[in-house]
Design a protein around this motif. Sequence first.
Motif, PDB file in Angstrom:
ATOM      1  N   ILE A 266     -14.833 112.502  77.460  1.00  0.00           N
ATOM      2  CA  ILE A 266     -14.418 111.106  77.566  1.00  0.00           C
ATOM      3  C   ILE A 266     -13.695 110.927  78.897  1.00  0.00           C
ATOM      4  N   PHE A 267     -13.820 109.742  79.455  1.00  0.00           N
ATOM      5  CA  PHE A 267     -13.135 109.393  80.707  1.00  0.00           C
ATOM      6  C   PHE A 267     -12.285 108.155  80.404  1.00  0.00           C
ATOM      7  N   PRO A 268     -10.997 108.374  80.107  1.00  0.00           N
ATOM      8  CA  PRO A 268     -10.146 107.244  79.716  1.00  0.00           C
ATOM      9  C   PRO A 268      -9.436 106.592  80.903  1.00  0.00           C
ATOM     10  N   GLY A 269      -9.174 105.307  80.773  1.00  0.00           N
ATOM     11  CA  GLY A 269      -8.432 104.601  81.825  1.00  0.00           C
ATOM     12  C   GLY A 269      -8.347 103.137  81.474  1.00  0.00           C
ATOM     13  N   SER A 270      -7.778 102.353  82.395  1.00  0.00           N
ATOM     14  CA  SER A 270      -7.763 100.917  82.116  1.00  0.00           C
ATOM     15  C   SER A 270      -8.923 100.217  82.832  1.00  0.00           C
ATOM     16  N   PHE A 271      -9.390 100.798  83.920  1.00  0.00           N
ATOM     17  CA  PHE A 271     -10.592 100.303  84.607  1.00  0.00           C
ATOM     18  C   PHE A 271     -10.529  98.796  84.846  1.00  0.00           C
ATOM     19  N   ASN A 272      -9.435  98.393  85.439  1.00  0.00           N
ATOM     20  CA  ASN A 272      -9.170  96.966  85.619  1.00  0.00           C
ATOM     21  C   ASN A 272      -9.039  96.608  87.101  1.00  0.00           C
TER      22      ASN A 272
ATOM     23  N   LYS B  70     -15.323 102.133  92.814  1.00  0.00           N
ATOM     24  CA  LYS B  70     -16.207 103.198  93.307  1.00  0.00           C
ATOM     25  C   LYS B  70     -15.584 104.579  93.084  1.00  0.00           C
ATOM     26  N   GLY B  71     -14.250 104.625  93.046  1.00  0.00           N
ATOM     27  CA  GLY B  71     -13.575 105.901  92.758  1.00  0.00           C
ATOM     28  C   GLY B  71     -13.868 106.360  91.339  1.00  0.00           C
ATOM     29  N   HIS B  72     -13.813 105.427  90.386  1.00  0.00           N
ATOM     30  CA  HIS B  72     -14.155 105.752  88.995  1.00  0.00           C
ATOM     31  C   HIS B  72     -15.632 106.162  88.889  1.00  0.00           C
ATOM     32  N   TYR B  73     -16.468 105.409  89.583  1.00  0.00           N
ATOM     33  CA  TYR B  73     -17.914 105.682  89.538  1.00  0.00           C
ATOM     34  C   TYR B  73     -18.205 107.104  90.024  1.00  0.00           C
TER      35      TYR B  73
ATOM     36  N   VAL C  73     -11.881 113.885  80.887  1.00  0.00           N
ATOM     37  CA  VAL C  73     -12.025 113.977  82.345  1.00  0.00           C
ATOM     38  C   VAL C  73     -11.039 113.029  82.997  1.00  0.00           C
ATOM     39  N   LYS C  74     -10.385 113.505  84.043  1.00  0.00           N
ATOM     40  CA  LYS C  74      -9.452 112.665  84.801  1.00  0.00           C
ATOM     41  C   LYS C  74      -9.722 112.856  86.291  1.00  0.00           C
ATOM     42  N   GLY C  75      -9.443 111.800  87.040  1.00  0.00           N
ATOM     43  CA  GLY C  75      -9.534 111.899  88.492  1.00  0.00           C
ATOM     44  C   GLY C  75      -8.124 111.967  89.061  1.00  0.00           C
ATOM     45  N   VAL C  76      -7.926 112.855  90.005  1.00  0.00           N
ATOM     46  CA  VAL C  76      -6.598 112.974  90.604  1.00  0.00           C
ATOM     47  C   VAL C  76      -6.693 112.704  92.104  1.00  0.00           C
ATOM     48  N   ARG C  77      -5.891 111.706  92.550  1.00  0.00           N
ATOM     49  CA  ARG C  77      -5.918 111.294  93.951  1.00  0.00           C
ATOM     50  C   ARG C  77      -4.772 111.860  94.756  1.00  0.00           C
ATOM     51  N   SER C  78      -3.655 112.147  94.074  1.00  0.00           N
ATOM     52  CA  SER C  78      -2.416 112.423  94.798  1.00  0.00           C
ATOM     53  C   SER C  78      -1.503 113.309  93.963  1.00  0.00           C
TER      54      SER C  78
ATOM     55  N   TYR D 288       1.568 113.250  86.676  1.00  0.00           N
ATOM     56  CA  TYR D 288       1.333 112.447  85.485  1.00  0.00           C
ATOM     57  C   TYR D 288       0.258 113.105  84.610  1.00  0.00           C
ATOM     58  N   GLU D 289      -0.837 113.480  85.219  1.00  0.00           N
ATOM     59  CA  GLU D 289      -1.950 114.051  84.448  1.00  0.00           C
ATOM     60  C   GLU D 289      -1.601 115.411  83.858  1.00  0.00           C
ATOM     61  N   ARG D 290      -0.741 116.146  84.552  1.00  0.00           N
ATOM     62  CA  ARG D 290      -0.369 117.473  84.046  1.00  0.00           C
ATOM     63  C   ARG D 290       0.359 117.359  82.704  1.00  0.00           C
TER      64      ARG D 290
ATOM     65  N   GLN E  57     -12.875 109.916 100.482  1.00  0.00           N
ATOM     66  CA  GLN E  57     -13.155 108.514 100.861  1.00  0.00           C
ATOM     67  C   GLN E  57     -12.622 107.512  99.833  1.00  0.00           C
ATOM     68  N   TYR E  58     -12.298 107.996  98.618  1.00  0.00           N
ATOM     69  CA  TYR E  58     -11.778 107.092  97.591  1.00  0.00           C
ATOM     70  C   TYR E  58     -10.341 107.419  97.191  1.00  0.00           C
ATOM     71  N   ALA E  59      -9.726 108.352  97.908  1.00  0.00           N
ATOM     72  CA  ALA E  59      -8.424 108.848  97.454  1.00  0.00           C
ATOM     73  C   ALA E  59      -7.309 107.800  97.523  1.00  0.00           C
ATOM     74  N   SER E  60      -7.517 106.747  98.281  1.00  0.00           N
ATOM     75  CA  SER E  60      -6.488 105.699  98.350  1.00  0.00           C
ATOM     76  C   SER E  60      -6.900 104.453  97.585  1.00  0.00           C
ATOM     77  N   LEU E  61      -8.027 104.535  96.916  1.00  0.00           N
ATOM     78  CA  LEU E  61      -8.537 103.357  96.204  1.00  0.00           C
ATOM     79  C   LEU E  61      -7.986 103.314  94.776  1.00  0.00           C
ATOM     80  N   SER E  62      -7.406 102.190  94.415  1.00  0.00           N
ATOM     81  CA  SER E  62      -6.917 102.032  93.043  1.00  0.00           C
ATOM     82  C   SER E  62      -7.311 100.650  92.543  1.00  0.00           C
ATOM     83  N   SER E  63      -7.343 100.521  91.229  1.00  0.00           N
ATOM     84  CA  SER E  63      -7.668  99.223  90.641  1.00  0.00           C
ATOM     85  C   SER E  63      -6.631  98.187  91.048  1.00  0.00           C
ATOM     86  N   SER E  64      -5.375  98.607  91.168  1.00  0.00           N
ATOM     87  CA  SER E  64      -4.343  97.616  91.491  1.00  0.00           C
ATOM     88  C   SER E  64      -4.503  97.090  92.921  1.00  0.00           C
TER      89      SER E  64
HETATM   90  P1  ADP Z   1      -6.039 103.140  88.352  1.00  0.00           P
HETATM   91  O1  ADP Z   1      -5.168 104.384  88.306  1.00  0.00           O
HETATM   92  O2  ADP Z   1      -6.743 102.933  89.649  1.00  0.00           O
HETATM   93  O3  ADP Z   1      -5.369 101.903  87.827  1.00  0.00           O
HETATM   94  P2  ADP Z   1      -7.199 103.882  85.833  1.00  0.00           P
HETATM   95  O4  ADP Z   1      -5.866 103.977  85.219  1.00  0.00           O
HETATM   96  O5  ADP Z   1      -8.191 103.041  85.136  1.00  0.00           O
HETATM   97  O6  ADP Z   1      -7.207 103.372  87.331  1.00  0.00           O
HETATM   98  O7  ADP Z   1      -7.769 105.336  86.063  1.00  0.00           O
HETATM   99  C1  ADP Z   1      -8.538 106.081  85.151  1.00  0.00           C
HETATM  100  C2  ADP Z   1      -8.736 107.474  85.722  1.00  0.00           C
HETATM  101  O8  ADP Z   1      -9.439 107.387  86.962  1.00  0.00           O
HETATM  102  C3  ADP Z   1      -7.436 108.214  86.033  1.00  0.00           C
HETATM  103  O9  ADP Z   1      -7.643 109.586  85.765  1.00  0.00           O
HETATM  104  C4  ADP Z   1      -7.266 107.975  87.519  1.00  0.00           C
HETATM  105  O10 ADP Z   1      -6.488 108.979  88.119  1.00  0.00           O
HETATM  106  C5  ADP Z   1      -8.714 108.028  87.985  1.00  0.00           C
HETATM  107  N1  ADP Z   1      -8.936 107.298  89.226  1.00  0.00           N
HETATM  108  C6  ADP Z   1      -8.584 106.033  89.518  1.00  0.00           C
HETATM  109  N2  ADP Z   1      -8.964 105.697  90.751  1.00  0.00           N
HETATM  110  C7  ADP Z   1      -9.589 106.794  91.261  1.00  0.00           C
HETATM  111  C8  ADP Z   1     -10.192 107.092  92.543  1.00  0.00           C
HETATM  112  N3  ADP Z   1     -10.208 106.196  93.523  1.00  0.00           N
HETATM  113  N4  ADP Z   1     -10.738 108.320  92.706  1.00  0.00           N
HETATM  114  C9  ADP Z   1     -10.688 109.227  91.709  1.00  0.00           C
HETATM  115  N5  ADP Z   1     -10.121 109.023  90.506  1.00  0.00           N
HETATM  116  C10 ADP Z   1      -9.576 107.822  90.282  1.00  0.00           C
END
Ligand code: ADP
Length: 146
Positions: free
Chosen positions: A5-11, A15-18, A86-91, A97-99, A122-129
């Motif tokens: 599962i890949f959890p998040g708010s996705f709001n 492209k980072g999530h993708y 599954v989680k993505g870690v940018r920083s 937080y993820e740990r 290329q997506y390490a600074s990209l966030s939904s916010s």
């Molecule tokens: P955000 O943190 O951008 O508000 P989410 O809370 O929906 O987004 O994030 C869901 C998961 O995706 C988390 O594990 C988050 O660290 C990861 N994630 C978010 N943005 C990116 C990105 N640009 N590259 C890689 N992983 C990301």
Amino acid sequence: MKTAIFPGSFNPFTKGHYDIVSRALTIFDKVVIGIGYNPDKPKPDDLQQRIEQISAIYNNNERVEVEAYNDLTIDFAKRHDATAIVKGVRSVQDYEYERTQAEYNRLMSNGIETVILFADPQYASLSSSIVRTLKKFGKDVSDLLP
Ligand code: ADP
């Protein structure tokens, strides 16, 4: 079959999530994108829209599912018989937080592991916010979304 599962708010879903989903599909047979929301607050108005936005991206891909949930991530994972979260870690901030999340999710679930994929630079600074802020002030965010 191995499901993650890949959890998040996705709001919104960026492209980072993708990129994380694409890479997770090289490890797992199926990825369930879980849009988590707070059970103590009203259901977000745009939840259905978020589900539809993400579902449209994976329209032809049977290996990806999209679903909302408002309980514990480990219970969502168990419902899907998932072996991993599954989680993505940018920083470093994401890492810390993820740990802690991963530690408790493993303890409380009897062994569901968290698999961390480090953000593509290329997506390490990209966030939904960031996307929400740019959009609010009328900027074109289409390059940031899949
Ligand atoms: P955000 O943190 O951008 O508000 P989410 O809370 O929906 O987004 O994030 C869901 C998961 O995706 C988390 O594990 C988050 O660290 C990861 N994630 C978010 N943005 C990116 C990105 N640009 N590259 C890689 N992983 C990301």
